[in-house]
Write an enzyme that holds these catalytic residues in place. Structure first.
Site, short mmCIF file in Angstrom:
data_model
loop_
_atom_site.label_atom_id
_atom_site.label_comp_id
_atom_site.label_asym_id
_atom_site.label_seq_id
_atom_site.Cartn_x
_atom_site.Cartn_y
_atom_site.Cartn_z
N ASP A 73 0.80 -1.18 -0.18
CA ASP A 73 -0.02 0.09 -0.03
C ASP A 73 0.84 1.30 -0.05
O ASP A 73 2.08 1.15 0.50
CB ASP A 73 -0.97 0.11 1.26
N GLU A 137 0.04 -0.80 6.06
CA GLU A 137 1.31 -0.08 6.86
C GLU A 137 0.91 1.19 6.80
O GLU A 137 1.36 1.74 7.97
CB GLU A 137 2.61 -0.84 6.09
#
Length: 382
Positions: A73, A137
């Site tokens: 991400d 994250e």
């Protein structure tokens, strides 16, 4: 020997996946396809809408299981008009690969995936390789690596040690690796008084001076002088607000926020107790009630220098000619969760452009990083 896996091409493919938190964007699907083709057992470990991928080559629970952790991400691109390249175009220009996630950290993921695929394809080790990849994250991180670790515990999966591929180098490849991280917590204070007219302060209870007193005391306090592996802990006042646009009104309440980055001389519990005691002290002095809410992002931890850090440092030095500094600087990473399972260190690219407009990375660094990871794997299983 098969054709080596190209980490630059794989990074470019990942950048073209618009995996802005919490969107998966096809990044984990792409990696699962590549890893499965190389013989990895791939499992999606999604939780609460967050996409995660667990991949293992080799025997489940093998005592010699080397793990990698990373995320696919990315943060939003922001104002795309400010970019000189398409943030999701993965353009290669002037020897650099441009795009969101080029540095943080699709290149790191591509490098360790490529190194792992080549290892198990060309020289299958006596052991296992685990890749724990998350799509959470850059967000709240509540259903990413934590979900993977919860699942691993339930399923009896194992890592003997783990390397997180976050960017760690300051100026040049190989100059720094992380052996720990500071803890991080945020305290939200609300001081409550009695609203009133500024011309009649005796009829009101002004919360602003009371909260200002508290904030000044916290800001002036020295938490510690640092420890063997950590710099001194820090406290930063990040907001102070009454929400009051009127100049003739004493507000009824006032809010302030502080963020603390702390070393192993403290825990979040000990710091929360200190903050609560300071707030109670000001309440006693002023009669203004001050409430507090705490959010903990992670505890401080350190992996003492030993076999894992030496293995990584030796590989870095062999490929770059630099012996990396062992550091605990910077913000938080998912290593703060992995450390509950096994020894963990971090090594990755130079992080100068991460989260910036025109994020980019030198393609030679991606190739170099793959060689470092391959050497680490070779040293571990050799």
């Amino acid at each position: 020997m098969t054709q080596p896996t190209d980490p630059v091409a794989l990074t470019a493919e990942l950048i073209r996946c618009r995996s802005v938190t919490p969107t998966e964007g096809g990044a984990l699907v792409l990696l699962a396809e590549r890893l499965a083709a190389a013989g990895f057992d791939c499992r999606r470990v999604d939780r609460n809408g967050t996409a995660n991928l667990f991949a293992r080559w080799g025997a489940k629970g093998h005592e010699r299981t080397f793990g990698f952790n990373g995320h696919t991400d990315v943060v939003p691109a922001g104002d795309t008009a400010a970019w000189t390249a398409d943030p999701f175009g993965a353009e290669i220009r002037d020897g650099q690969l441009w795009g969101r996630g080029a540095t943080d950290m699709k290149s790191g993921v591509a490098a360790f995936v490529a190194a792992a695929i080549d290892l198990v394809t060309d020289t299958p080790p006596d052991g296992a390789v685990v890749l724990a990849l998350t799509g959470d994250e850059e967000g709240d991180a509540t259903d990413g690596t934590i979900a993977l670790l919860d699942w691993m515990q339930t399923e009896g999966e194992h890592m003997a040690c783990c390397l997180v591929g976050e960017p760690t180098c300051r100026e040049a490849m190989g100059d720094m690796m992380k052996i720990g991280r500071r803890g991080s917590m945020t305290a939200y204070f609300t001081a409550r008084g009695v609203q009133g007219h500024a011309a009649y302060p005796q009829r009101a209870q002004n919360p602003v001076p009371a909260l200002a007193r508290l904030v000044q005391r916290l800001d002036a306090y020295s938490l510690d002088q640092g420890t063997r592996h950590f710099d001194p802990s820090t406290l930063a006042v990040t907001t102070f607000d009454t929400g009051n646009p009127a100049t003739n009104v004493i507000p009824g309440q006032c809010r302030a926020t502080v963020n603390i980055r702390f070393n192993e001389a403290h825990s979040s519990d000990s710091l929360a107790d200190w903050l609560a005691a300071e707030a109670a002290r000001v309440t006693e002095e002023t009669g203004i009630e001050i409430g507090i809410e705490i959010k903990v992002s992670g505890e401080s931890f350190v992996t003492p220098p030993g076999p894992l850090s030496t293995l990584v440092a030796d590989a870095v030095e062999a490929e770059t000619g630099r012996r990396p500094e062992f550091s605990t600087s910077g913000g938080t990473s998912d290593a703060r969760f992995v450390k509950d399972l096994c020894p963990v260190v971090e090594f990755g690219l130079v992080g100068k452009t991460m989260h910036q407009v025109d994020e980019r990375v030198e393609t030679v660094q991606i190739e170099e990083l793959k060689r470092i990871y391959a050497r680490i794997l070779g040293g571990y299983f050799g």
